[in-house]
Enzyme design. Structure first.
Site, PDB file in Angstrom:
ATOM      1  N   ARG A 145       0.822  -1.234   0.000  1.00 50.49           N
ATOM      2  CA  ARG A 145       0.000   0.000   0.000  1.00 50.49           C
ATOM      3  C   ARG A 145       0.847   1.272   0.000  1.00 50.49           C
ATOM      4  NH1 ARG A 145      -3.153  -3.085   3.672  1.00 50.49           N
ATOM      5  NH2 ARG A 145      -4.850  -4.064   2.531  1.00 50.49           N
TER       6      ARG A 145
ATOM      7  N   LYS B 206       2.892  11.615 -11.132  1.00 45.88           N
ATOM      8  CA  LYS B 206       2.067  10.750 -11.982  1.00 45.88           C
ATOM      9  C   LYS B 206       2.875   9.495 -12.284  1.00 45.88           C
ATOM     10  CE  LYS B 206      -1.000  13.918 -14.442  1.00 45.88           C
ATOM     11  NZ  LYS B 206      -1.376  14.468 -15.760  1.00 45.88           N
TER      12      LYS B 206
ATOM     13  N   GLU C 206       9.437  19.618 -24.266  1.00 49.07           N
ATOM     14  CA  GLU C 206       8.781  19.874 -22.976  1.00 49.07           C
ATOM     15  C   GLU C 206       9.338  21.154 -22.345  1.00 49.07           C
ATOM     16  OE1 GLU C 206       6.231  18.094 -22.074  1.00 49.07           O
ATOM     17  OE2 GLU C 206       6.442  16.148 -23.081  1.00 49.07           O
TER      18      GLU C 206
ATOM     19  N   LYS D 208       7.007  23.548 -13.442  1.00 53.10           N
ATOM     20  CA  LYS D 208       6.232  22.327 -13.198  1.00 53.10           C
ATOM     21  C   LYS D 208       5.877  22.221 -11.708  1.00 53.10           C
ATOM     22  CE  LYS D 208       4.962  17.806 -13.934  1.00 53.10           C
ATOM     23  NZ  LYS D 208       4.919  16.627 -14.758  1.00 53.10           N
TER      24      LYS D 208
ATOM     25  N   GLU E 112      -4.900  17.295 -10.638  1.00 56.43           N
ATOM     26  CA  GLU E 112      -5.473  17.725 -11.918  1.00 56.43           C
ATOM     27  C   GLU E 112      -6.992  17.883 -11.828  1.00 56.43           C
ATOM     28  OE1 GLU E 112      -3.257  15.994 -15.204  1.00 56.43           O
ATOM     29  OE2 GLU E 112      -4.958  16.309 -16.524  1.00 56.43           O
TER      30      GLU E 112
ATOM     31  N   ARG F 137      -3.331  22.122 -13.730  1.00 53.75           N
ATOM     32  CA  ARG F 137      -2.359  21.109 -14.151  1.00 53.75           C
ATOM     33  C   ARG F 137      -2.614  20.675 -15.597  1.00 53.75           C
ATOM     34  NH1 ARG F 137       0.445  16.229 -10.671  1.00 53.75           N
ATOM     35  NH2 ARG F 137       1.774  15.537 -12.396  1.00 53.75           N
TER      36      ARG F 137
ATOM     37  N   ASN G  93      -0.665  19.857 -20.412  1.00 52.20           N
ATOM     38  CA  ASN G  93      -0.955  19.025 -21.585  1.00 52.20           C
ATOM     39  C   ASN G  93      -0.943  19.825 -22.884  1.00 52.20           C
ATOM     40  OD1 ASN G  93      -1.260  16.702 -20.057  1.00 52.20           O
ATOM     41  ND2 ASN G  93      -3.379  17.214 -19.564  1.00 52.20           N
TER      42      ASN G  93
ATOM     43  N   HIS H 143      -0.409  18.204 -26.202  1.00 50.10           N
ATOM     44  CA  HIS H 143      -0.558  16.765 -26.021  1.00 50.10           C
ATOM     45  C   HIS H 143      -1.810  16.189 -26.689  1.00 50.10           C
ATOM     46  CE1 HIS H 143       2.726  17.421 -23.282  1.00 50.10           C
ATOM     47  NE2 HIS H 143       2.797  16.142 -22.972  1.00 50.10           N
TER      48      HIS H 143
ATOM     49  N   HIS I  76      -1.012  13.478 -29.042  1.00 50.00           N
ATOM     50  CA  HIS I  76      -1.464  12.120 -28.733  1.00 50.00           C
ATOM     51  C   HIS I  76      -2.056  11.451 -29.984  1.00 50.00           C
ATOM     52  CE1 HIS I  76      -3.371   8.862 -26.438  1.00 50.00           C
ATOM     53  NE2 HIS I  76      -4.395   9.046 -27.264  1.00 50.00           N
TER      54      HIS I  76
ATOM     55  N   HIS J  56       7.680  10.799 -28.268  1.00 50.51           N
ATOM     56  CA  HIS J  56       6.679  11.590 -27.536  1.00 50.51           C
ATOM     57  C   HIS J  56       6.953  13.093 -27.659  1.00 50.51           C
ATOM     58  CE1 HIS J  56       3.802  12.671 -24.450  1.00 50.51           C
ATOM     59  NE2 HIS J  56       4.756  13.318 -23.794  1.00 50.51           N
TER      60      HIS J  56
HETATM   61  P1  NAD Z   1      12.643   6.374 -21.934  1.00 51.91           P
HETATM   62  O1  NAD Z   1      12.593   6.197 -20.492  1.00 51.91           O
HETATM   63  O2  NAD Z   1      12.185   5.244 -22.775  1.00 51.91           O
HETATM   64  O3  NAD Z   1      14.126   6.760 -22.359  1.00 51.91           O
HETATM   65  C1  NAD Z   1      14.412   6.978 -23.720  1.00 51.91           C
HETATM   66  C2  NAD Z   1      15.587   6.150 -24.182  1.00 51.91           C
HETATM   67  O4  NAD Z   1      16.795   6.707 -23.646  1.00 51.91           O
HETATM   68  C3  NAD Z   1      15.570   4.705 -23.712  1.00 51.91           C
HETATM   69  O5  NAD Z   1      16.068   3.892 -24.739  1.00 51.91           O
HETATM   70  C4  NAD Z   1      16.538   4.690 -22.539  1.00 51.91           C
HETATM   71  O6  NAD Z   1      17.115   3.446 -22.323  1.00 51.91           O
HETATM   72  C5  NAD Z   1      17.557   5.692 -22.992  1.00 51.91           C
HETATM   73  N1  NAD Z   1      18.296   6.371 -21.938  1.00 51.91           N
HETATM   74  C6  NAD Z   1      17.820   6.828 -20.759  1.00 51.91           C
HETATM   75  N2  NAD Z   1      18.746   7.557 -20.139  1.00 51.91           N
HETATM   76  C7  NAD Z   1      19.845   7.533 -20.927  1.00 51.91           C
HETATM   77  C8  NAD Z   1      21.120   8.135 -20.841  1.00 51.91           C
HETATM   78  N3  NAD Z   1      21.423   8.964 -19.841  1.00 51.91           N
HETATM   79  N4  NAD Z   1      22.017   7.906 -21.827  1.00 51.91           N
HETATM   80  C9  NAD Z   1      21.670   7.138 -22.896  1.00 51.91           C
HETATM   81  N5  NAD Z   1      20.477   6.559 -23.054  1.00 51.91           N
HETATM   82  C10 NAD Z   1      19.560   6.771 -22.069  1.00 51.91           C
HETATM   83  O7  NAD Z   1      11.784   7.636 -22.428  1.00 51.91           O
HETATM   84  P2  NAD Z   1      11.563   9.112 -21.854  1.00 51.91           P
HETATM   85  O8  NAD Z   1      11.413   9.948 -23.042  1.00 51.91           O
HETATM   86  O9  NAD Z   1      12.539   9.459 -20.808  1.00 51.91           O
HETATM   87  O10 NAD Z   1      10.146   8.970 -21.133  1.00 51.91           O
HETATM   88  C11 NAD Z   1       8.984   8.622 -21.844  1.00 51.91           C
HETATM   89  C12 NAD Z   1       8.002   8.044 -20.863  1.00 51.91           C
HETATM   90  O11 NAD Z   1       7.680   9.036 -19.907  1.00 51.91           O
HETATM   91  C13 NAD Z   1       6.689   7.643 -21.505  1.00 51.91           C
HETATM   92  O12 NAD Z   1       6.319   6.377 -21.023  1.00 51.91           O
HETATM   93  C14 NAD Z   1       5.702   8.695 -21.034  1.00 51.91           C
HETATM   94  O13 NAD Z   1       4.386   8.181 -20.913  1.00 51.91           O
HETATM   95  C15 NAD Z   1       6.282   9.056 -19.684  1.00 51.91           C
HETATM   96  N6  NAD Z   1       5.912  10.382 -19.210  1.00 51.91           N
HETATM   97  C16 NAD Z   1       5.445  10.507 -17.945  1.00 51.91           C
HETATM   98  C17 NAD Z   1       5.107  11.723 -17.424  1.00 51.91           C
HETATM   99  C18 NAD Z   1       4.656  11.825 -16.011  1.00 51.91           C
HETATM  100  O14 NAD Z   1       4.235  12.918 -15.590  1.00 51.91           O
HETATM  101  N7  NAD Z   1       4.751  10.764 -15.231  1.00 51.91           N
HETATM  102  C19 NAD Z   1       5.287  12.883 -18.197  1.00 51.91           C
HETATM  103  C20 NAD Z   1       5.789  12.750 -19.496  1.00 51.91           C
HETATM  104  C21 NAD Z   1       6.109  11.492 -19.993  1.00 51.91           C
HETATM  105  N1  GLY Z   2       3.103  15.542 -17.687  1.00 52.14           N
HETATM  106  C1  GLY Z   2       1.849  16.140 -17.302  1.00 52.14           C
HETATM  107  C2  GLY Z   2       1.647  16.192 -15.835  1.00 52.14           C
HETATM  108  O1  GLY Z   2       2.508  15.867 -15.075  1.00 52.14           O
HETATM  109  O2  GLY Z   2       0.586  16.568 -15.405  1.00 52.14           O
END
Ligand code: NAD
Ligand code: GLY
Length: 368
Positions: A121, A143, A185, A227, A237, A242, A246, A249, A253, A267
């Site tokens: 939990r 998130k 971003e 942020k 949100e 918040r 987006n 987005h 999307h 993305h």
């Molecule tokens: P990712 O985590 O897949 O990383 C992108 C690529 O870079 C991967 O191949 C990874 O292995 C590589 N990598 C990571 N760090 C590295 C480094 N320092 N050197 C070399 N390679 C490296 O993708 P991302 O773009 O970081 O994140 C995308 C994800 O984030 C999606 O799933 C999306 O839904 C999520 N997201 C979440 C939120 C949130 O608020 N929680 C906001 C935006 C995006």
């Molecule tokens: N990435 C959008 C949020 O955190 O609300």
């Protein structure tokens, strides 16, 4: 180095942005290193490039790392990996008072955060983001989620980290395309709430993209500050504040869905195009003038991001993109909120957008 507080109703935590932080983690996060070993979840790339720095840093505190490594990529945000991770955590005896570290991009942060939200939990977790996107966006705000066959991020929870340590050294190994994707971003924060930051980005693109230490830190810290402020105003949100995050987005999307959430369009690339479309649609509704939407396009272009929907070779029409939008999880009572621009530096949520007009608009963009 910048220390940015995230102040929430029931808790507060810090985001530390700077260089050489992993190797010196003892100096910054000693209170989270209170056991002989630390649980660290990482993807293969983050671990191979930066695992050693973290090991060196933790060793200074007499802590050894107990690694859980997952495959790189979006496919790790799955039920299967979540099951393996939570079972590993139970097997290792992670307790509610323990801290689990997430070393990697948004995939690792979202997966680990969600596992920690549901383990017994809820146990604590610490974000060690290693992509630009994760440093300025996903590691802050709580998130967490995995993907399912029904869509992305549909199973998740709000679960805030106890600390975020964004070591800028990790960005030097990031592939160029991933870095550019993160800039989308960064630009978003200027566009939605800070015109002077947007202009500063425009004037300093060259220095920032050539990874000038000082300017890169300033760009990331300013993004995190925005942020943190927005999340503290509307953690769950609920009020629309918040939702401004987006920006880009909703259009983005639809483009990601059409390209199968694949390497065809990352993305951040989709968000960049989505912001251009949001600006151009704002112009169509008379909210901003042509000069402003052209400036948005120019800045996105300068950061090496796609700025014309016709450049990504889609074979679908506007109808299909709007259909994708209708499956967006932001849909509420049959209504899809659009984040549009009042001006550069000021976004707003619009609820009564005419989707047949959006379809016409997109058909025009696709054929231009
Ligand atoms: P990712 O985590 O897949 O990383 C992108 C690529 O870079 C991967 O191949 C990874 O292995 C590589 N990598 C990571 N760090 C590295 C480094 N320092 N050197 C070399 N390679 C490296 O993708 P991302 O773009 O970081 O994140 C995308 C994800 O984030 C999606 O799933 C999306 O839904 C999520 N997201 C979440 C939120 C949130 O608020 N929680 C906001 C935006 C995006
Ligand atoms: N990435 C959008 C949020 O955190 O609300």
């Amino acid at each position: 180095m910048a220390l940015i507080p995230v102040k929430l109703a029931k808790q507060e935590y810090n985001v530390l942005v700077g260089h050489n932080l992993l190797e010196n983690i003892r100096d910054h996060a000693a209170r989270f290193l209170n056991k002989k070993s630390a649980y660290v979840v990482a993807d293969e790339n983050a671990r191979s490039h930066h695992g050693e720095s973290l090991e060196i840093g933790m060793a200074k505190a007499g802590v050894e790392i107990n690694w859980f490594e997952v495959a790189a990529g979006e496919s790790s945000k799955s039920w299967e990996t979540l099951q393996k991770l939570t079972e590993w955590m139970l097997h290792e005896g992670v307790e509610r008072g323990d801290y689990v570290f997430a070393l990697g991009g948004g995939v690792i942060g979202d997966l680990t955060g969600f596992a920690c939200a549901i383990l017994k939990r809820g146990c604590h977790f610490i974000q060690l983001p290693t992509t630009l996107l994760a440093q300025v966006d996903s590691s802050v705000g709580g998130k967490t989620a995995i993907n399912t066959a029904a869509g992305k991020n549909l199973i998740g929870a709000f679960h805030q980290p106890s600390f975020v340590l964004a070591d800028l050294n990790t960005l030097y190994t990031l592939p160029d395309r991933e870095m550019r994707s993160g800039y989308a971003e960064v630009i978003k924060y200027g566009l939605l709430g800070d015109e002077s930051f947007f202009n500063w980005l425009n004037n300093n693109v060259g220095h920032i993209t050539s990874l000038d230490h000082k300017l890169l830190e300033q760009a990331i810290a300013t993004s995190v500050r925005t942020k943190a402020r927005i999340v503290s105003e509307d953690e769950y949100e609920l009020t629309g504040r918040r939702a401004l995050l987006n920006l880009g987005h909703t259009f983005g999307h639809a483009l990601e869905a059409e390209t199968g959430f694949s390497q065809t369009l990352l993305h951040g690339e989709a968000v960049a195009l989505g912001m251009v479309l949001a600006a151009r649609y704002s112009e169509r509704l008379g909210l901003i003038d042509k000069g402003h939407s052209e400036k948005v396009t120019m800045v996105i272009d300068k950061f090496g991001l796609p700025s014309a929907i016709s450049s990504i070779g889609l074979s679908c029409g506007g109808e299909k993109l709007v259909e994708h939008m209708l499956h967006d999880k932001k849909m509420k009572e049959g209504n899809l909120p659009f984040i549009l621009l009042n001006k550069i530096g000021e976004a707003k949520v619009i609820h009564d957008v005419d989707l047949s007009d959006v379809t016409k608009f997109l058909n025009g963009e696709l054929s231009s």
